[in-house]
Design a protein around this motif. Structure first.
Motif, mmCIF file in Angstrom:
data_model
loop_
_atom_site.group_PDB
_atom_site.id
_atom_site.type_symbol
_atom_site.label_atom_id
_atom_site.label_comp_id
_atom_site.label_asym_id
_atom_site.label_seq_id
_atom_site.Cartn_x
_atom_site.Cartn_y
_atom_site.Cartn_z
ATOM 1 N N LEU A 450 0.825 -1.209 0.000
ATOM 2 C CA LEU A 450 0.000 0.000 0.000
ATOM 3 C C LEU A 450 0.858 1.257 0.000
ATOM 4 O O LEU A 450 1.960 1.264 0.560
ATOM 5 C CB LEU A 450 -0.894 0.024 1.247
ATOM 6 N N PRO A 451 0.364 2.325 -0.626
ATOM 7 C CA PRO A 451 1.079 3.609 -0.499
ATOM 8 C C PRO A 451 0.876 4.157 0.900
ATOM 9 O O PRO A 451 -0.148 3.889 1.538
ATOM 10 C CB PRO A 451 0.388 4.495 -1.554
ATOM 11 N N SER A 452 1.835 4.912 1.397
ATOM 12 C CA SER A 452 1.681 5.478 2.738
ATOM 13 C C SER A 452 0.729 6.659 2.746
ATOM 14 O O SER A 452 0.212 7.050 3.782
ATOM 15 C CB SER A 452 3.035 5.912 3.296
ATOM 16 N N SER A 453 0.458 7.221 1.541
ATOM 17 C CA SER A 453 -0.461 8.352 1.435
ATOM 18 C C SER A 453 -1.172 8.314 0.097
ATOM 19 O O SER A 453 -0.609 7.882 -0.909
ATOM 20 C CB SER A 453 0.285 9.682 1.585
ATOM 21 N N MET A 454 -2.437 8.756 0.086
ATOM 22 C CA MET A 454 -3.199 8.861 -1.152
ATOM 23 C C MET A 454 -3.089 10.249 -1.761
ATOM 24 O O MET A 454 -3.550 10.491 -2.883
ATOM 25 C CB MET A 454 -4.677 8.538 -0.889
ATOM 26 N N ALA A 455 -2.510 11.163 -1.035
ATOM 27 C CA ALA A 455 -2.481 12.558 -1.484
ATOM 28 C C ALA A 455 -1.525 12.762 -2.644
ATOM 29 O O ALA A 455 -1.823 13.481 -3.602
ATOM 30 C CB ALA A 455 -2.088 13.462 -0.322
ATOM 31 N N VAL A 456 -0.367 12.128 -2.590
ATOM 32 C CA VAL A 456 0.659 12.308 -3.618
ATOM 33 C C VAL A 456 1.005 10.962 -4.220
ATOM 34 O O VAL A 456 1.176 9.977 -3.504
ATOM 35 C CB VAL A 456 1.924 12.969 -3.025
ATOM 36 N N LYS A 457 1.096 10.914 -5.554
ATOM 37 C CA LYS A 457 1.464 9.689 -6.235
ATOM 38 C C LYS A 457 2.731 9.899 -7.058
ATOM 39 O O LYS A 457 2.868 10.913 -7.752
ATOM 40 C CB LYS A 457 0.332 9.227 -7.169
ATOM 41 N N SER A 458 3.633 8.943 -6.964
ATOM 42 C CA SER A 458 4.811 8.962 -7.825
ATOM 43 C C SER A 458 4.411 8.335 -9.150
ATOM 44 O O SER A 458 3.913 7.202 -9.184
ATOM 45 C CB SER A 458 5.957 8.183 -7.189
ATOM 46 N N THR A 459 4.604 9.068 -10.229
ATOM 47 C CA THR A 459 4.151 8.593 -11.539
ATOM 48 C C THR A 459 5.220 8.774 -12.598
ATOM 49 O O THR A 459 6.221 9.476 -12.397
ATOM 50 C CB THR A 459 2.893 9.364 -11.992
ATOM 51 N N LEU A 460 4.973 8.135 -13.736
ATOM 52 C CA LEU A 460 5.807 8.311 -14.930
ATOM 53 C C LEU A 460 4.953 9.025 -15.967
ATOM 54 O O LEU A 460 3.856 8.566 -16.303
ATOM 55 C CB LEU A 460 6.268 6.960 -15.458
ATOM 56 N N LEU A 461 5.436 10.163 -16.468
ATOM 57 C CA LEU A 461 4.700 10.928 -17.473
ATOM 58 C C LEU A 461 5.140 10.522 -18.876
ATOM 59 O O LEU A 461 6.326 10.268 -19.118
ATOM 60 C CB LEU A 461 4.922 12.429 -17.283
ATOM 61 N N PHE A 462 4.175 10.472 -19.800
ATOM 62 C CA PHE A 462 4.470 10.150 -21.198
ATOM 63 C C PHE A 462 3.423 10.796 -22.095
ATOM 64 O O PHE A 462 2.385 11.284 -21.618
ATOM 65 C CB PHE A 462 4.512 8.635 -21.422
ATOM 66 N N GLU A 463 3.709 10.797 -23.399
ATOM 67 C CA GLU A 463 2.793 11.385 -24.370
ATOM 68 C C GLU A 463 2.186 10.314 -25.252
ATOM 69 O O GLU A 463 2.850 9.350 -25.635
ATOM 70 C CB GLU A 463 3.523 12.407 -25.257
ATOM 71 N N VAL A 464 0.923 10.493 -25.571
ATOM 72 C CA VAL A 464 0.227 9.681 -26.566
ATOM 73 C C VAL A 464 -0.571 10.666 -27.401
ATOM 74 O O VAL A 464 -1.468 11.333 -26.871
ATOM 75 C CB VAL A 464 -0.709 8.634 -25.932
ATOM 76 N N GLY A 465 -0.252 10.752 -28.681
ATOM 77 C CA GLY A 465 -0.874 11.781 -29.503
ATOM 78 C C GLY A 465 -0.360 13.138 -29.076
ATOM 79 O O GLY A 465 0.843 13.347 -28.931
ATOM 80 N N HIS A 466 -1.244 14.053 -28.808
ATOM 81 C CA HIS A 466 -0.847 15.393 -28.369
ATOM 82 C C HIS A 466 -1.183 15.621 -26.897
ATOM 83 O O HIS A 466 -1.196 16.762 -26.434
ATOM 84 C CB HIS A 466 -1.556 16.451 -29.231
ATOM 85 N N SER A 467 -1.450 14.540 -26.171
ATOM 86 C CA SER A 467 -1.821 14.654 -24.760
ATOM 87 C C SER A 467 -0.799 13.963 -23.877
ATOM 88 O O SER A 467 -0.095 13.035 -24.309
ATOM 89 C CB SER A 467 -3.208 14.032 -24.524
ATOM 90 N N GLN A 468 -0.726 14.429 -22.637
ATOM 91 C CA GLN A 468 0.176 13.829 -21.662
ATOM 92 C C GLN A 468 -0.625 12.982 -20.674
ATOM 93 O O GLN A 468 -1.733 13.330 -20.278
ATOM 94 C CB GLN A 468 0.955 14.915 -20.913
ATOM 95 N N TYR A 469 -0.026 11.843 -20.289
ATOM 96 C CA TYR A 469 -0.663 10.898 -19.373
ATOM 97 C C TYR A 469 0.330 10.532 -18.282
ATOM 98 O O TYR A 469 1.541 10.747 -18.404
ATOM 99 C CB TYR A 469 -1.119 9.634 -20.109
ATOM 100 N N ALA A 470 -0.212 9.954 -17.210
ATOM 101 C CA ALA A 470 0.626 9.515 -16.087
ATOM 102 C C ALA A 470 0.253 8.089 -15.724
ATOM 103 O O ALA A 470 -0.924 7.728 -15.716
ATOM 104 C CB ALA A 470 0.440 10.428 -14.881
ATOM 105 N N VAL A 471 1.268 7.284 -15.419
ATOM 106 C CA VAL A 471 1.034 5.924 -14.936
ATOM 107 C C VAL A 471 1.701 5.797 -13.571
ATOM 108 O O VAL A 471 2.872 6.172 -13.408
ATOM 109 C CB VAL A 471 1.582 4.864 -15.927
ATOM 110 N N PRO A 472 0.979 5.336 -12.545
ATOM 111 C CA PRO A 472 1.575 5.218 -11.199
ATOM 112 C C PRO A 472 2.767 4.267 -11.202
ATOM 113 O O PRO A 472 2.729 3.199 -11.812
ATOM 114 C CB PRO A 472 0.425 4.654 -10.352
ATOM 115 N N LEU A 473 3.810 4.661 -10.495
ATOM 116 C CA LEU A 473 5.003 3.814 -10.414
ATOM 117 C C LEU A 473 4.728 2.515 -9.663
ATOM 118 O O LEU A 473 5.488 1.552 -9.784
ATOM 119 C CB LEU A 473 6.138 4.575 -9.726
ATOM 120 N N THR A 474 3.643 2.487 -8.904
ATOM 121 C CA THR A 474 3.270 1.272 -8.176
ATOM 122 C C THR A 474 3.096 0.098 -9.122
ATOM 123 O O THR A 474 3.400 -1.045 -8.774
ATOM 124 C CB THR A 474 1.948 1.496 -7.403
#
Length: 607
Positions: A450-474
């Protein structure tokens, strides 16, 4: 009701809930060690405190009910009532009723029947007090003799009393006369000062607690405001990074980050806050199953976000009941296998990799992997030939599928697998994961990551098309850059090899915009490298092909709200420093969609 009264009411309910929880734990301990005087004293103090607090708030029903329990434990404390098994049934029922009475303060619709239980407690205490009083019956004698003996007794007892009283009065009179003859002296300054000092020493000092209780809603609101502050900070830095040195914003970044983590730290609670509730859960489940189980709690001081703890509480109850009902064997079976007659259930927590791991471990018979295989084949999810090639972890992961159960009979404690999909969804909702380890005849371990907090998430940012997305490092295992020749086709599915594993790979753009379905076709014709984010969920791995990899970043995720809460494959949203909206990918949904068990993936690879 004024705001102040409401605040006091909430404070009382909070303290009363804590008192009842502690009471349950102490009763469970007392049942195992009935002669433990320290536990009895603790229970008596709790009832006395709760009675007084309830009376002060005007909650007479709770006060009188607590008073009945206090009276009963007063008799127990003085060893006038022997603690027996039947009495514990009444005591646990009384605690349940007390809990409902406290809950009724928040729920007006809750109608609690308490008079019968309260009267039973009062009768037990009254009978104990009656049995204590000696009943002296008069000795049959002749009337004349009896009267004469009584009068003599009265006379002999009263004469000395009169003489003693008279002597005392004469002595007091002599002292008063002596004091009257003495000249009165004025009090010196030193004596006056000393006597003031004496009064100060005798006066009781008012002390204040260092603890302040704050409603969770206030903390949630504060955290949301801090989250918006962080987003605005990033936007401000990005907007002015061309004209102003980034060092100019260092102080703002430091203070805002410290503020964010300080608020997050306030929301942290020790897992023991939840773990200590499970003494009663274990006791009730073991009683129902007619088994003996000891609960061992480890790492109770480990801290985690209160909201996460609240969300997973039902899941922990389910896992504990399953461990007792279908993991730990009966006393006869355990002794026959050379085990201790009393089963052992360990609930532990520890910090690991910026998160918290909670283990539910039993020393039972373990999970029957072969039985899971048969059930999966019976349902037609996967062919038997392919099942034989799957790892134990992959096979066990089927217990988290909706509708899966190895139990033929249904009872009050469901078998391993029944409702496990609900457990998995709860863990997913907080961005966590669950792993299972089992060994035949030794037991099983369910680990909640479990994450120790729900407030902040460590993520990886990437682009698909002209938009940016995030995937949780979990859910992220690795980031790969692959040549076209490193990709294979298996039954029209794209596969890659990574660390001796064959992993299915999909284009995220085709998943989001299936009507176009052009990315994959164009990429197969091109010789450009593929950017692949390798993710995992529930023992399954998947490669996601994206257009461009950006950076690792901590984000403040906001849940989707109406009317866009139905969007598939998205768990939430955040706003980046450039002011653009960034969607957070829902990995569990994507993996569950693609790994549909109705499709057989047994095939040969074709380059």
């Amino acid at each position: 009701m004024s705001n102040k009264e409401q605040e006091y009411r909430k404070l009382f309910i909070s303290e009363a809930d804590a008192n009842v929880e502690e009471l349950e734990t102490l009763l469970t301990q007392l049942e195992k060690s009935p002669a433990d005087q320290k536990t009895i004293d603790s229970i008596f103090r709790i009832m006395h405190t709760l009675k007084g607090n309830a009376a002060g708030m005007g909650f007479e029903v709770i006060s009188k009910f607590a008073h009945a329990l206090e009276d009963l434990f007063s008799e127990i404390k003085q060893s006038k009532i022997q603690i027996e098994e039947e009495l514990f049934t009444t005591l646990f029922k009384a605690v349940d009723t007390l809990k409902e009475l406290v809950q009724s303060l928040s729920d007006d619709k809750l109608n609690v029947r308490y008079r019968g239980v309260q009267r039973k407690l009062e009768v037990i205490a009254e009978n104990s007090r009656k049995a204590e009083k000696p009943q002296v019956e008069p000795t049959p004698t002749k009337k004349g003799v009896a009267k004469k003996s009584v009068s003599k007794a009265k006379k002999s007892s009263t004469v000395p009393e009169k003489e003693e009283k008279q002597q005392l009065e004469e002595l007091q009179a002599q002292v008063h006369q002596h004091q009257a003859k003495q000249p009165k002296k004025a009090m010196t300054l030193e004596e006056e000062k000393e006597m003031i000092t004496a009064e100060e020493k005798d006066a009781k000092k008012i002390s204040f607690s260092d603890m302040v209780q704050v409603p969770v809603e206030k903390l949630d609101n504060l955290l949301n405001l801090v989250g918006e502050l962080i987003i605005e900070r990033d936007r401000l830095i990005t907007t002015h990074e061309a004209s102003v040195s980034r060092n100019e914003f260092n102080s703002l970044k430091r203070v805002s980050s410290d503020l964010q983590y300080s608020v997050m730290d306030v929301r942290l609670v020790q897992v023991g806050f939840l773990f200590n509730k499970f003494h009663r859960v274990v006791r009730d489940a073991a009683t129902t199953e007619k088994k003996q189980v000891d609960l061992v709690i480890e790492g109770s001081e480990t801290e985690i976000d209160r909201n996460i703890l609240q969300i997973i509480s039902d899941s922990l109850i389910h896992l504990i009941r399953n461990a007792i009902g279908h993991g730990i064997e009966s006393e006869a079976d355990r002794t026959g296998e050379g085990k201790e007659a009393i089963g052992k259930l360990t609930l532990s927590a520890r910090n690991e990799s910026e998160g918290v791991v909670i283990d539910i471990k039993d020393d039972g018979k373990g999970i029957d992997v072969e039985k899971i295989k048969k059930k999966v084949a019976q349902k037609g999810w996967v062919e038997t030939s392919f099942l034989e090639k799957m790892s134990q972890e992959e096979i066990i992961s089927f217990i988290f599928e909706p509708g899966f159960s190895t139990n033929d009979a249904v009872n009050s404690i469901s078998g391993r697998g029944v409702g496990m999909d609900v457990v998995k969804k709860a863990i997913d909702s907080v961005g966590g994961n669950i792993k299972v380890q089992t060994e035949a005849g030794k037991g099983s371990v369910f680990s909640l990551i479990l994450p120790s907090s729900m407030a902040v998430k460590s993520t990886l940012l990437f682009e698909v098309g002209h938009s940016q997305y995030a995937v949780p490092l979990t859910y992220t295992d690795a980031v790969l850059s692959l040549e076209r020749k490193e990709v294979y086709k298996i039954q029209n599915r794209l596969m890659i090899n990574h660390q001796d594993q064959t992993i299915e790979t999909v284009f995220l753009k085709d998943l989001f915009f299936p009507e176009e379905f052009s990315s994959r076709t164009e990429a197969l014709k091109s010789n450009e490298k593929w950017n692949v984010v390798l993710v995992h969920y529930n023992g399954k791995k998947l490669g996601l092909v994206v257009d461009k990899l950006l950076q690792q970043k901590e984000i403040v995720e906001k849940p989707l709200k109406k009317p866009v809460d139905f969007v598939r494959y998205v768990s939430g949203v955040t706003i980046l420093g450039n002011g653009k909206v960034c969607l957070v990918i829902n990995i569990p949904q994507i993996v569950q969609k693609l790994f549909n068990h109705s499709v057989n993936v047994n095939a040969t690879a074709v380059a």
